[in-house]
Design a protein around this motif. Structure first.
Motif, PDB file in Angstrom:
ATOM      1  N   SER A 178      47.572  26.399  40.494  1.00  0.00           N
ATOM      2  CA  SER A 178      46.347  27.089  40.914  1.00  0.00           C
ATOM      3  C   SER A 178      46.574  28.592  41.014  1.00  0.00           C
ATOM      4  CB  SER A 178      45.843  26.525  42.243  1.00  0.00           C
ATOM      5  OG  SER A 178      46.696  26.875  43.300  1.00  0.00           O
ATOM      6  N   SER A 179      47.767  29.004  41.454  1.00  0.00           N
ATOM      7  CA  SER A 179      48.053  30.444  41.545  1.00  0.00           C
ATOM      8  C   SER A 179      48.118  31.070  40.153  1.00  0.00           C
ATOM      9  CB  SER A 179      49.368  30.679  42.293  1.00  0.00           C
ATOM     10  OG  SER A 179      49.257  30.233  43.635  1.00  0.00           O
ATOM     11  N   SER A 180      48.682  30.335  39.187  1.00  0.00           N
ATOM     12  CA  SER A 180      48.744  30.849  37.809  1.00  0.00           C
ATOM     13  C   SER A 180      47.331  31.036  37.247  1.00  0.00           C
ATOM     14  CB  SER A 180      49.530  29.884  36.916  1.00  0.00           C
ATOM     15  OG  SER A 180      50.818  29.685  37.443  1.00  0.00           O
ATOM     16  N   LEU A 181      46.474  30.047  37.494  1.00  0.00           N
ATOM     17  CA  LEU A 181      45.080  30.165  37.040  1.00  0.00           C
ATOM     18  C   LEU A 181      44.366  31.312  37.750  1.00  0.00           C
ATOM     19  CD1 LEU A 181      44.084  26.380  36.915  1.00  0.00           C
ATOM     20  CD2 LEU A 181      44.534  27.892  34.979  1.00  0.00           C
ATOM     21  N   PHE A 182      44.707  31.526  39.031  1.00  0.00           N
ATOM     22  CA  PHE A 182      44.103  32.620  39.798  1.00  0.00           C
ATOM     23  C   PHE A 182      44.469  33.973  39.168  1.00  0.00           C
ATOM     24  CE2 PHE A 182      43.342  34.021  44.515  1.00  0.00           C
ATOM     25  CZ  PHE A 182      42.259  34.773  44.103  1.00  0.00           C
ATOM     26  N   VAL A 183      45.742  34.143  38.819  1.00  0.00           N
ATOM     27  CA  VAL A 183      46.175  35.399  38.188  1.00  0.00           C
ATOM     28  C   VAL A 183      45.465  35.590  36.846  1.00  0.00           C
ATOM     29  CG1 VAL A 183      48.132  36.600  37.144  1.00  0.00           C
ATOM     30  CG2 VAL A 183      48.414  35.435  39.330  1.00  0.00           C
ATOM     31  N   ALA A 184      45.343  34.508  36.084  1.00  0.00           N
ATOM     32  CA  ALA A 184      44.664  34.606  34.786  1.00  0.00           C
ATOM     33  C   ALA A 184      43.198  35.007  34.974  1.00  0.00           C
ATOM     34  CB  ALA A 184      44.754  33.267  34.052  1.00  0.00           C
ATOM     35  N   ALA A 185      42.536  34.409  35.970  1.00  0.00           N
ATOM     36  CA  ALA A 185      41.126  34.743  36.226  1.00  0.00           C
ATOM     37  C   ALA A 185      40.980  36.193  36.656  1.00  0.00           C
ATOM     38  CB  ALA A 185      40.569  33.809  37.319  1.00  0.00           C
ATOM     39  N   ILE A 186      41.912  36.659  37.493  1.00  0.00           N
ATOM     40  CA  ILE A 186      41.870  38.057  37.939  1.00  0.00           C
ATOM     41  C   ILE A 186      42.052  38.992  36.750  1.00  0.00           C
ATOM     42  CG2 ILE A 186      43.205  39.781  39.210  1.00  0.00           C
ATOM     43  CD1 ILE A 186      43.647  37.693  41.387  1.00  0.00           C
ATOM     44  N   ALA A 187      42.990  38.648  35.859  1.00  0.00           N
ATOM     45  CA  ALA A 187      43.244  39.497  34.681  1.00  0.00           C
ATOM     46  C   ALA A 187      41.998  39.573  33.787  1.00  0.00           C
ATOM     47  CB  ALA A 187      44.426  38.940  33.896  1.00  0.00           C
ATOM     48  N   TYR A 188      41.374  38.422  33.537  1.00  0.00           N
ATOM     49  CA  TYR A 188      40.159  38.414  32.713  1.00  0.00           C
ATOM     50  C   TYR A 188      39.052  39.236  33.387  1.00  0.00           C
ATOM     51  CZ  TYR A 188      41.910  34.780  29.557  1.00  0.00           C
ATOM     52  OH  TYR A 188      42.612  34.085  28.605  1.00  0.00           O
ATOM     53  N   LEU A 189      38.922  39.064  34.696  1.00  0.00           N
ATOM     54  CA  LEU A 189      37.849  39.762  35.413  1.00  0.00           C
ATOM     55  C   LEU A 189      38.073  41.273  35.394  1.00  0.00           C
ATOM     56  CD1 LEU A 189      35.275  39.165  36.987  1.00  0.00           C
ATOM     57  CD2 LEU A 189      36.641  38.970  39.076  1.00  0.00           C
ATOM     58  N   TYR A 190      39.333  41.692  35.554  1.00  0.00           N
ATOM     59  CA  TYR A 190      39.637  43.129  35.519  1.00  0.00           C
ATOM     60  C   TYR A 190      39.390  43.694  34.122  1.00  0.00           C
ATOM     61  CZ  TYR A 190      41.969  47.557  36.334  1.00  0.00           C
ATOM     62  OH  TYR A 190      42.231  48.895  36.450  1.00  0.00           O
ATOM     63  N   ALA A 191      39.758  42.909  33.113  1.00  0.00           N
ATOM     64  CA  ALA A 191      39.531  43.369  31.732  1.00  0.00           C
ATOM     65  C   ALA A 191      38.033  43.520  31.440  1.00  0.00           C
ATOM     66  CB  ALA A 191      40.159  42.373  30.755  1.00  0.00           C
ATOM     67  N   ALA A 192      37.232  42.662  32.041  1.00  0.00           N
ATOM     68  CA  ALA A 192      35.789  42.691  31.768  1.00  0.00           C
ATOM     69  C   ALA A 192      35.047  43.730  32.591  1.00  0.00           C
ATOM     70  CB  ALA A 192      35.197  41.301  32.034  1.00  0.00           C
ATOM     71  N   GLY A 224      28.096  34.200  29.324  1.00  0.00           N
ATOM     72  CA  GLY A 224      29.245  34.194  28.436  1.00  0.00           C
ATOM     73  C   GLY A 224      30.559  34.262  29.179  1.00  0.00           C
ATOM     74  N   VAL A 225      31.312  35.349  28.955  1.00  0.00           N
ATOM     75  CA  VAL A 225      32.648  35.499  29.532  1.00  0.00           C
ATOM     76  C   VAL A 225      32.595  35.463  31.060  1.00  0.00           C
ATOM     77  CG1 VAL A 225      34.598  37.076  29.769  1.00  0.00           C
ATOM     78  CG2 VAL A 225      33.510  36.775  27.550  1.00  0.00           C
ATOM     79  N   MET A 226      31.587  36.108  31.637  1.00  0.00           N
ATOM     80  CA  MET A 226      31.498  36.146  33.108  1.00  0.00           C
ATOM     81  C   MET A 226      31.370  34.744  33.685  1.00  0.00           C
ATOM     82  SD  MET A 226      31.851  39.121  34.344  1.00  0.00           S
ATOM     83  CE  MET A 226      31.824  40.825  33.794  1.00  0.00           C
ATOM     84  N   HIS A 252      24.127  35.484  39.865  1.00  0.00           N
ATOM     85  CA  HIS A 252      23.052  35.723  38.904  1.00  0.00           C
ATOM     86  C   HIS A 252      22.790  34.539  37.980  1.00  0.00           C
ATOM     87  CE1 HIS A 252      23.454  39.814  40.312  1.00  0.00           C
ATOM     88  NE2 HIS A 252      24.751  39.711  40.082  1.00  0.00           N
ATOM     89  N   ASP A 253      23.541  33.455  38.127  1.00  0.00           N
ATOM     90  CA  ASP A 253      23.301  32.254  37.333  1.00  0.00           C
ATOM     91  C   ASP A 253      23.533  31.037  38.232  1.00  0.00           C
ATOM     92  OD1 ASP A 253      22.860  30.411  35.405  1.00  0.00           O
ATOM     93  OD2 ASP A 253      24.435  31.072  34.029  1.00  0.00           O
ATOM     94  N   LEU A 254      22.691  30.900  39.252  1.00  0.00           N
ATOM     95  CA  LEU A 254      22.862  29.819  40.226  1.00  0.00           C
ATOM     96  C   LEU A 254      22.720  28.449  39.570  1.00  0.00           C
ATOM     97  CD1 LEU A 254      20.851  31.159  43.323  1.00  0.00           C
ATOM     98  CD2 LEU A 254      23.187  31.667  42.623  1.00  0.00           C
ATOM     99  N   GLY A 255      21.951  28.398  38.460  1.00  0.00           N
ATOM    100  CA  GLY A 255      21.771  27.117  37.767  1.00  0.00           C
ATOM    101  C   GLY A 255      23.079  26.560  37.247  1.00  0.00           C
ATOM    102  N   LEU A 256      24.050  27.442  36.965  1.00  0.00           N
ATOM    103  CA  LEU A 256      25.363  26.966  36.529  1.00  0.00           C
ATOM    104  C   LEU A 256      26.312  26.822  37.713  1.00  0.00           C
ATOM    105  CD1 LEU A 256      27.511  26.316  34.334  1.00  0.00           C
ATOM    106  CD2 LEU A 256      28.046  28.765  34.326  1.00  0.00           C
ATOM    107  N   THR A 257      26.580  27.940  38.391  1.00  0.00           N
ATOM    108  CA  THR A 257      27.646  27.925  39.401  1.00  0.00           C
ATOM    109  C   THR A 257      27.304  27.056  40.610  1.00  0.00           C
ATOM    110  OG1 THR A 257      26.713  29.969  40.300  1.00  0.00           O
ATOM    111  CG2 THR A 257      28.547  30.185  38.747  1.00  0.00           C
TER     112      THR A 257
END
Length: 514
Positions: A169-183, A203-205, A265-270
């Motif tokens: 879970s920590s590895s996935l957390f770091v990956a999510a943070i990296a993607y979010l920072y890149a975006a 999309g990516v978000m 902004h997309d409550l229908g999904l999240t």
């Protein structure tokens, strides 16, 4: 800026470091630990008072303004959870004095205890997603040590499973943070709310949002709870109480904060996804609570049910349901600690965790028995106890917002909680009285004292629900409309960003500085 916000982290961290050098001086470790937790309760009370009086409090470390520096933020949601954690932590500490044993005390138990509190406090107060990851790691490393301390075969086996799940879970957390920072180019939560609103959540978000939901769900035990029932059964009784009361709540806090502030902004999904996961968690948790005759597993599956119940409130996402989430989180942290205190006394007295081998304890321990019975009513949500107000707000919002199926599952799960814990009450406290030789000695008064404090809090929270709800409503209002949070953190910092957010997101209204 309010420098007080960093003290809930610094005090347990410094206490932990000091205790490293006092390995053989157990009484001194206990005295320093007790002073530390009482000071933290006082600071938490002051923070709640300041937020109630002056609004959201912020601290920019080193004077670096967001989004570049480290920021700590105390809105009423974070402040109430910090206060509840401080109280529950103090109760767990005094329960540890009576139950943890000198051997573990000599091997840095209290050091790890305070490091774990540091991580929990930091998770609630940080205003930055990367610092949330750091605080998660601090509490996880401490929990790794606490779960294995004692070195039994079961502890070693469950520690490996617990570490493996959390490393993933920590590895996935770091990956999510990296993607979010890149975006977005930022990890400050308030700034992320602005940037995600500007970029649009699609999309990516949405991929990043689902990835973060997966990470926090692993930590909270939301649907992905396969590791929890066994891992929480392995450590000593005091550690079980600490884990059961606090650790899953940090994951739920992260879900609540992320999906009320950033990805809105997309409550229908999240939020639909959170709702389905909540429903499945309550159903599967109920099956587990009914299936076992092992005291620890029944308690652990009751944790799973409450995780699903709180996630149901998050998914509804009205101010009323979010008020209920805050109220029920505070209640559940106190109630679960008390449940494991009483369960710990039962296991210590019976010498077994199997219900069929227990019985007849009501004559010897009547206060424990009747406290357990009233606690069961509180966990079910019987008025005027502390579980009532939060459950009513969440279920009422569920029916009002047409989440009828989830609301019915939530109501049904309360009956399962009632059945499973009344079964424990009958098997443990009634039936034939056990002989003198069959009942193991325990430090009853020392173990009952912290339990009695939490029991009184459950009564007071229920009777004084209207007063508590005044503070809870402030927390729910900020969660339902994050403009106040964004404005408190970013005001005067990112004029362009604030201007854009006013144009792009109608629900966020902030005062753009001149």
């Amino acid at each position: 800026m309010n420098n007080l916000l960093v003290l809930p982290l610094l005090i347990p961290a410094f206490t932990a470091v000091i205790l490293i050098f006092l390995k053989e001086r157990i009484n001194l470790q206990r005295i320093i630990s007790a002073i530390s937790v009482f000071v933290n309760i006082a600071i938490a009370l002051i923070i709640v008072y300041q937020v109630n009086t002056n609004g959201i409090q912020t601290l920019y470390m080193g004077g670096w303004l967001p989004p570049y520096g480290i920021v700590f933020v105390a809105d009423m949601f974070a402040a109430l959870l910090v206060l509840t954690t401080a109280v529950v932590g103090a109760a767990c500490l005094f329960f540890s004095f009576a139950s943890i044993g000198e051997q573990r005390e000599r091997f840095y138990y209290y050091t790890f205890f305070h490091f774990l509190l540091t991580g929990v406090f930091g998770s609630f107060l940080t205003g930055d997603l990367f610092n949330l990851f750091v605080c998660f790691e601090v509490l996880l490393v401490a929990s790794y040590a606490m779960i294995v301390l004692g070195g039994t075969k079961v502890q070693l086996r469950e520690t490996l499973k617990y570490i493996l799940v959390n490393v993933i879970s920590s590895s996935l957390f770091v990956a999510a943070i990296a993607y979010l920072y890149a975006a977005t180019g930022t990890l400050n939560m308030a700034h992320l709310a602005i940037r995600v609103a500007e970029a649009g959540q699609d999309g990516v978000m949405n991929v990043i949002a689902v990835l973060l939901l997966l990470v926090f769900s692993l930590k909270a035990g939301l649907l992905l709870f396969f590791w929890l029932p066994d891992s929480y059964s392995a450590p000593p009784l005091a550690v079980r109480a600490l884990f059961g009361a606090l650790l899953t709540k940090v994951g739920l806090y992260a879900i609540t904060r992320t999906f009320s502030l950033i990805f809105v902004h997309d409550l229908g999904l999240t939020h639909t996804l959170i709702g389905w996961m909540a429903g499945a968690t309550m159903i599967l948790g109920a099956v587990g609570a009914l299936a076992y005759n092992d005291l620890s597993r029944i308690f652990n599956y009751n944790i799973v049910i409450s995780v699903g119940f709180i996630a149901f409130g998050i998914s509804v996402a009205t101010q009323d349901s979010l008020n209920g989430v805050v109220f029920y989180l505070m209640h559940d942290m106190i109630a679960k600690a008390l449940l494991f205190f009483l369960g710990g006394m039962i296991i210590a007295a019976s010498g077994t965790e199997q219900l069929r081998q227990m019985g007849g304890l009501i004559r010897r321990y009547p206060w424990t028995g009747w406290m357990f019975f009233i606690l069961t009513l509180a966990l079910v949500g019987v008025p005027p106890l502390s579980g009532f107000a939060g459950k009513v707000m969440m279920v009422r919002s569920g029916f009002g917002e047409q989440h009828v199926a989830l609301a019915l599952i939530a109501l049904a799960s309360s009956f399962v909680v009632l059945y499973s814990l009344i079964k424990v009450f009958q098997e443990v406290f009634w039936g034939g009285e056990r002989s003198e030789e069959e009942v193991h000695p325990l430090r009853y008064k020392a173990m009952m004292a912290p339990a009695a404090v939490l029991f009184v809090l459950i009564i007071l929270m229920g009777i004084g629900a209207e007063t508590v709800n005044g503070l809870v409503a402030q927390a729910g209002a900020v969660l339902a409309d994050p403009a106040e949070y964004i404005n408190a953190v970013m005001k005067g910092v990112d004029e362009d960003g604030l201007s854009n957010i006013v144009k792009s997101h109608d629900s966020v209204l902030v005062d753009v500085p001149e």
